[in-house]
Design a protein around this motif. Structure first.
Motif, PDB file in Angstrom:
ATOM      1  N   ALA A   1       0.288  17.072   1.262  1.00 37.41           N
ATOM      2  CA  ALA A   1      -0.936  16.551   1.808  1.00 37.41           C
ATOM      3  C   ALA A   1      -1.515  16.496   3.250  1.00 37.41           C
ATOM      4  O   ALA A   1      -2.380  16.530   3.663  1.00 37.41           O
ATOM      5  N   CYS A   2      -0.127  15.420   3.705  1.00 33.58           N
ATOM      6  CA  CYS A   2      -0.394  15.219   4.311  1.00 33.58           C
ATOM      7  C   CYS A   2       0.586  15.508   5.454  1.00 33.58           C
ATOM      8  O   CYS A   2       0.498  15.593   7.514  1.00 33.58           O
TER       9      CYS A   2
ATOM     10  N   GLU B   1       3.116  14.108   6.484  1.00 30.67           N
ATOM     11  CA  GLU B   1       4.026  13.353   7.485  1.00 30.67           C
ATOM     12  C   GLU B   1       4.466  12.287   6.868  1.00 30.67           C
ATOM     13  O   GLU B   1       4.218  10.673   7.426  1.00 30.67           O
TER      14      GLU B   1
ATOM     15  N   HIS C   1       2.759  10.438   4.375  1.00 32.31           N
ATOM     16  CA  HIS C   1       1.861   9.388   4.461  1.00 32.31           C
ATOM     17  C   HIS C   1       1.373   9.128   2.872  1.00 32.31           C
ATOM     18  O   HIS C   1       0.697   8.014   2.526  1.00 32.31           O
TER      19      HIS C   1
ATOM     20  N   SER D   1       1.973   2.234  -4.608  1.00 32.72           N
ATOM     21  CA  SER D   1       1.371   2.274  -3.781  1.00 32.72           C
ATOM     22  C   SER D   1       1.457   3.099  -3.115  1.00 32.72           C
ATOM     23  O   SER D   1       0.519   3.732  -1.570  1.00 32.72           O
TER      24      SER D   1
ATOM     25  N   LEU E   1      -1.108   8.330  -2.383  1.00 32.96           N
ATOM     26  CA  LEU E   1      -2.626   7.591  -2.120  1.00 32.96           C
ATOM     27  C   LEU E   1      -3.364   9.047  -3.362  1.00 32.96           C
ATOM     28  O   LEU E   1      -2.972  10.338  -3.900  1.00 32.96           O
TER      29      LEU E   1
ATOM     30  N   TYR F   1      -7.357   6.065  -9.691  1.00 31.90           N
ATOM     31  CA  TYR F   1      -5.950   5.059  -9.988  1.00 31.90           C
ATOM     32  C   TYR F   1      -6.703   4.234 -11.115  1.00 31.90           C
ATOM     33  O   TYR F   1      -5.284   3.518 -11.815  1.00 31.90           O
TER      34      TYR F   1
ATOM     35  N   ARG G   1      -2.951  18.249   8.481  1.00 30.19           N
ATOM     36  CA  ARG G   1      -3.865  16.436   8.002  1.00 30.19           C
ATOM     37  C   ARG G   1      -4.393  15.670   9.355  1.00 30.19           C
ATOM     38  O   ARG G   1      -6.147  15.507   9.790  1.00 30.19           O
ATOM     39  N   ARG G   2      -4.119  16.393  10.588  1.00 33.24           N
ATOM     40  CA  ARG G   2      -4.277  15.599  12.148  1.00 33.24           C
ATOM     41  C   ARG G   2      -5.905  16.239  12.579  1.00 33.24           C
ATOM     42  O   ARG G   2      -6.426  15.383  12.693  1.00 33.24           O
TER      43      ARG G   2
ATOM     44  N   GLU H   1     -11.398   1.569   6.342  1.00 36.46           N
ATOM     45  CA  GLU H   1     -11.231   2.607   6.914  1.00 36.46           C
ATOM     46  C   GLU H   1     -12.986   2.822   7.924  1.00 36.46           C
ATOM     47  O   GLU H   1     -13.602   2.041   7.376  1.00 36.46           O
TER      48      GLU H   1
ATOM     49  N   GLN I   1      -5.482   9.653  13.211  1.00 30.71           N
ATOM     50  CA  GLN I   1      -6.022  11.086  13.376  1.00 30.71           C
ATOM     51  C   GLN I   1      -4.457  11.081  12.094  1.00 30.71           C
ATOM     52  O   GLN I   1      -4.689  12.414  11.284  1.00 30.71           O
ATOM     53  N   THR I   2      -4.006  10.007  11.896  1.00 25.86           N
ATOM     54  CA  THR I   2      -3.230  10.095  10.535  1.00 25.86           C
ATOM     55  C   THR I   2      -3.775   9.658   9.102  1.00 25.86           C
ATOM     56  O   THR I   2      -4.206   8.554   9.448  1.00 25.86           O
ATOM     57  N   LEU I   3      -2.945   9.471   8.418  1.00 26.08           N
ATOM     58  CA  LEU I   3      -2.841   8.788   6.853  1.00 26.08           C
ATOM     59  C   LEU I   3      -2.385   7.033   6.654  1.00 26.08           C
ATOM     60  O   LEU I   3      -2.561   6.396   5.913  1.00 26.08           O
ATOM     61  N   ASP I   4      -1.724   7.514   8.118  1.00 21.74           N
ATOM     62  CA  ASP I   4      -1.705   5.394   7.839  1.00 21.74           C
ATOM     63  C   ASP I   4      -1.995   4.326   9.088  1.00 21.74           C
ATOM     64  O   ASP I   4      -2.399   3.101   9.420  1.00 21.74           O
TER      65      ASP I   4
ATOM     66  N   TYR J   1      -5.722   5.740   9.641  1.00 23.97           N
ATOM     67  CA  TYR J   1      -6.628   5.659   8.098  1.00 23.97           C
ATOM     68  C   TYR J   1      -6.727   5.294   7.434  1.00 23.97           C
ATOM     69  O   TYR J   1      -5.823   5.237   6.086  1.00 23.97           O
TER      70      TYR J   1
ATOM     71  N   LEU K   1      -6.477   4.632   3.566  1.00 22.67           N
ATOM     72  CA  LEU K   1      -7.709   4.859   2.745  1.00 22.67           C
ATOM     73  C   LEU K   1      -7.371   4.035   1.197  1.00 22.67           C
ATOM     74  O   LEU K   1      -6.089   2.987   1.716  1.00 22.67           O
ATOM     75  N   PRO K   2      -7.801   3.886   0.458  1.00 21.95           N
ATOM     76  CA  PRO K   2      -7.482   2.223  -0.467  1.00 21.95           C
ATOM     77  C   PRO K   2      -5.942   3.262  -0.800  1.00 21.95           C
ATOM     78  O   PRO K   2      -6.161   4.769  -1.357  1.00 21.95           O
ATOM     79  N   THR K   3      -5.366   1.736  -1.482  1.00 15.55           N
ATOM     80  CA  THR K   3      -4.724   2.530  -2.982  1.00 15.55           C
ATOM     81  C   THR K   3      -4.300   2.380  -4.350  1.00 15.55           C
ATOM     82  O   THR K   3      -5.924   0.901  -4.737  1.00 15.55           O
TER      83      THR K   3
END
Lengths: 147, 759
Positions: free
Chosen positions: A39-40, A42, A44, A126, A129, A135, B277-278, B649, B663-666, B668, B670-672
């Motif tokens: 999904a990413c 990289e 994350h 955690s 995602l 969740y 993703r980016r 966010e 551009q990445t999920l670290d 940006y 998102l809730p975990t």
């Protein structure tokens, strides 16, 4: 380290991937094991999580040639795991794209801690995602996996 | 009989008038409450497939000889391509074709935002395609971007004419008010970040185009692609069996479909164009940021005399200006309302629908404003809302087809009564408080939509319709509806969807419309099949049709006879019973809306600005609930996205260049799972007696709408601080706390001065 074969879900496959290919690409594109999602790409989001000798590992940032003789377990190797039924029962998935990675992470957790507390679940999960926000029910599915 | 009618169709708050042909919707609604299958919790019928990793998403489609595309995107917010050479790209290993501006309408040499598509390449592997793109020789002329929304409005850089609507006389409303609150609210840009990125695989075969795509609207993709490529629509087949999330961003074909289609045409091979993703964080749409300058006035008893909203939507380079003022127009019985919406055209990535576009942003402003007004009047916030309850739609005086918001408020009372107890938990720097916010949204769905039902000799049923299940559980809801109508257990129903060449036209899955649009069509098709089974049984058993019905897998007669349904279907051998059904019209002259209220409990550390959400209660009125289990999941998901929107966010731009920094999920956030509070979901669950044969409305969007305002109002309750800007980061929280202290200091000074004077 063995560089010519890959051990996946108890089977052994000749490894003919170019150097630089990731474990996720090999699993999905060469072996057709598309249960592992990317999904990413990289490291994350956790969607690509597989087990290497039981340890949750991000297959999208793991080069396939570094796996060596460790055992790779993907969602396809966990299809009969009671977590699958508990995820369905608890409605712990919506679009389902993150779900294989969630179940693989949870499988490692319950292997180490068979009756995890909610806090332990939230800590261990955690890194996975879920954009749909399943969740609360993922937590429920993991704490009730033995029911 | 087919009936031609002129009707109003609503999607995401857009109304259009159109002619449609509908079948009679002659079925009476089922009684309210849980039935045999409908109204009872059902785990997803496709849950096992998804959980076991067997479900094939667009991302999993692998076709023989398939090539992979990569897209060259503008690194600048506004630029012109002075020169572009792709010869080195074409010579790179594995490359089979390239596209440049002019080869496809989705490629441009004058990009107006960071991430705009300029060129594309297809290669044997995705890695080769990406590596080849790095060989592109581009000379850019970088231009000054327009980034400030207020400046854009001033200059007249708008995506459409300003939308201004007024009822009553707002000036009089202001003069009649005994308390007036004016405030400016701001919301940030938020990204959808569906876990399956936007993507399509295109294949040409004998002049026909197959499009495998992650989409919320198979038929919309079919129509748009056919029109753009000048093909008869039947030459385009669109497939999406499993879909990895969309949230509004996947309503159309996107640029990637056209890139894949053109590269596939040129190479004669299947081509996948999947965004990274980016790229997903650049070029697939967003919830646009807003500036909201609002005024509310009321008499001392809380009766609203005026509401005014001046809204600026930072739409981006393309897109549309959502109805940010919608909640202000619809939620309260205020006679004097003026709303002005401006859609700023900027050199930023285009917006896209995102789960209740406009209403999420507008409800944050409106419902925070209401609480500021309640504080000014020293009124209970829930009391203020009940005092201004709207019994009909004041925009055009229409009655609501159903509205049970008062019942939602009534059910909120016991939760609201915890307020003192929650506040009393405050200890040291941690302050606890509680807030609430209401929501209004569309969600009535509409025609056309069709379904077929096929009953085999084994007594098993297949529901066939070319809709999509975007992860909301609509496949399960359709199975429940068919099972209920046919008196069969859920495990005897199969739902076949996701392919335009396999089933009839079906609704978009956006605007909370899937269940209210598709459900009645499926029920009507199942009823058609049930009627035929009864007709056949009547002949077989020499009974009158009117004494027969289908129940628990049996054909039962009024005099106590009971035969397994297979006894009849078996007679058919290879024959099948085919039912067909259509979505009937919406009630004429009525407004169909969804309503709800949410309550939040929060804790704020006033030293660090950290905000924790402890509990959210959601009480919604969406008509009949088909699947309480799936419905609670929808509510939880909407609230969790809302918490991300409220607290973490934020799509950040470089203020100088307009390039996207997150551009990445670290980057940006998102809730975990660790960010999730206790969530309580309740439903009024009363069928809308005027709406279709089901009385069901949609639920996808409502739960996200009031979440941010409820949290912000709880923060005010806990700390006295007015947070007026999202996300409520620690920085924003500390700023609001400082402002509150300063205000308090000023008030205290004023009081002292007053006391001295009166003395």
């Amino acid at each position: 380290m063995a560089f010519d074969e890959l051990r996946v879900n108890g089977g052994s496959y000749p490894l003919a991937a170019a150097v630089g290919r990731t474990l996720a690409e090999t699993l999905r594109e060469d072996l057709g094991l598309t249960g592992t999602k990317v999904a990413c790409g990289e490291g994350h989001c956790g969607a690509c999580t597989v087990l290497l000798d039981g340890v949750p590992t991000l297959s999208c940032i793991t080069l396939v040639h570094t796996v060596g003789n460790r055992d790779v377990t993907t969602i396809e190797g966990l299809r009969e795991h009671p977590l699958v039924a508990s995820f369905v029962r608890a409605d712990a998935l919506q679009c389902g794209f993150c779900t294989p990675g969630q179940i693989v992470s949870a499988a490692a957790l319950v292997a180490a801690i068979p009756s995890p507390t909610r806090e332990e679940v939230r800590h261990a999960m955690s890194g996975n995602l879920c954009r749909c926000g399943a969740y609360p029910k993922i937590e429920e599915a993991v704490v009730t996996w033995q029911d | 009989m087919a009936r031609l009618i002129r009707t109003e169709k609503e999607v995401e708050g857009h109304y259009t008038e159109q002619w449609i042909v509908v079948d009679e919707d002659a079925l009476d609604q089922w009684p309210a409450g849980p039935l045999q299958t409908v109204g009872k919790p059902a785990p997803r019928v496709d849950g096992r497939e998804r959980a076991r990793g067997e479900a094939t998403y667009t991302a999993d489609i692998q076709l023989p000889g398939m090539l992979h595309a990569a897209v060259l995107r503008s690194p600048h917010a506004r630029a012109r391509v002075r020169s572009l050479s792709l010869s080195s790209v074409l010579a790179a290993p594995g490359v089979r074709a390239v596209l440049e501006p002019g080869d496809s309408h989705v490629l441009t040499d004058e990009p107006g935002y960071h991430g705009a598509a300029v060129a594309a390449v297809a290669a044997d592997t995705f890695a080769q395609a990406r590596a080849a793109l790095a060989q592109a020789a581009v000379e850019w002329e970088v231009l000054e971007p327009l980034l400030d929304p207020d400046q854009a409005v001033e200059k007249g850089s708008l995506v459409s004419e300003p939308n201004v609507s007024e009822r009553g006389a707002t000036e009089r409303g202001v003069s009649e008010a005994e308390a007036v609150v004016e405030a400016e609210y701001r919301t940030q840009t938020v990204l959808h970040n569906s876990l399956e990125t936007h993507q399509a695989v295109c294949v040409w075969e004998s002049g026909r185009l197959d499009v495998y795509i992650s989409t919320q609207f198979l038929w919309g993709v079919r129509a748009t692609v056919a029109e753009q490529l000048e093909l008869p629509p039947d030459k385009v087949r669109v497939v999406c069996n499993f879909m990895g999330g969309g949230f509004g961003s996947k309503n159309g074909p996107g640029e990637y479909t056209f890139i894949a289609a053109e590269l596939a045409r040129r190479t004669g091979r299947p081509v996948r164009c999947a965004l990274t993703r980016r790229e997903e964080n650049l070029a697939t749409g967003n919830r646009n940021s807003t500036i909201q300058r609002l005024t509310a006035g009321a008499r001392s008893d809380g009766t609203l005399t005026v509401l005014k909203g001046d809204y600026v939507n930072s739409v981006g380079f393309e897109g549309w200006s959502p109805s940010t003022g919608g909640p202000m127009e619809l939620l309260y019985a205020c006679e004097n309302v003026r709303v002005a919406e401006h859609g700023a055209k900027l050199n930023t990535p285009p917006n896209a629908a995102f789960r209740a576009p406009g209403f999420v942003e507008g409800t944050f402003g409106l419902e925070c404003l209401m609480d500021e007004l309640a504080a000014r009047l020293d009124l209970d916030p829930l009391e203020l809302r009940m005092r201004n309850y709207a019994d009909s739609d004041l925009v055009d005086g229409r009655p609501f087809s159903s509205k049970n918001l008062l019942e939602c408020y009534r059910r909120a009372q016991p939760h609201w009564a915890r307020r003192e107890e929650v506040r009393a938990r405050s200890q040291g720097p941690w302050k606890h408080g509680m807030g609430l916010a209401s929501q209004v949204w569309y969600g009535g769905g509409g025609p056309p939509s069709y379904a077929w039902v096929r009953v085999g000799s084994d007594g098993r049923v297949q529901v066939v319709t070319a809709m999509q299940d975007i992860g909301t559980g609509s496949r399960t809801a359709m199975a429940q509806i068919a099972a209920e109508e046919l008196g069969l257990s859920l495990d005897r129903i199969e739902v076949s969807l996701g392919d335009t060449s396999r089933g009839p036209f079906a609704s978009i899955s956006a605007g909370s419309s899937t269940i209210p649009s598709m459900g009645p069509a499926v029920r009507s098709a199942a009823a058609d099949a049930a009627r035929q089974i009864v007709e056949i049984a009547a002949q077989r058993y020499h009974l009158e049709e009117r004494v027969l019905s289908l129940r628990n897998g049996h054909i039962v007669s009024a005099d106590g006879g009971s035969w397994p349904i297979e006894e009849i279907t078996e007679l058919l051998g290879e024959g099948q019973i085919l039912g067909k059904g259509a979505r009937g019209p919406n009630p004429t002259g009525m407004r169909t809306l969804t309503f709800g209220v949410q309550l939040a409990e929060v804790a704020v550390d006033i030293e660090t600005g950290e905000v924790l959400v402890d509990r959210i209660v959601a009480i919604h009125d969406v008509g009949r609930v088909i699947n309480p289990l799936g419905a609670s999941s929808q509510v939880e998901g909407g609230i969790i996205q809302g918490i991300g929107h409220t607290l973490s966010e934020d799509r950040l731009l470089d203020p100088g260049t307009g390039t996207v920094l997150t551009q990445t999920l670290d980057a940006y956030k998102l809730p975990t799972i660790a960010d999730v509070p206790e969530i309580v979901a309740e439903f009024v669950d009363r069928p809308d007696e005027h709406l279709t044969n089901l009385g069901s409305k949609g639920l996808g969007e409502p739960p996200i709408i009031p979440t941010s305002a409820a949290i912000a109002n709880a923060i005010r309750d806990a700390t006295g601080a007015n947070v007026r800007s999202l996300p409520i980061t620690r920085e924003e929280m500390l700023r609001a706390l400082r402002a509150a202290r300063e205000r308090e200091g000023l008030e205290r000074t004023a009081e002292t001065v007053g006391e001295v004077r009166s003395a």
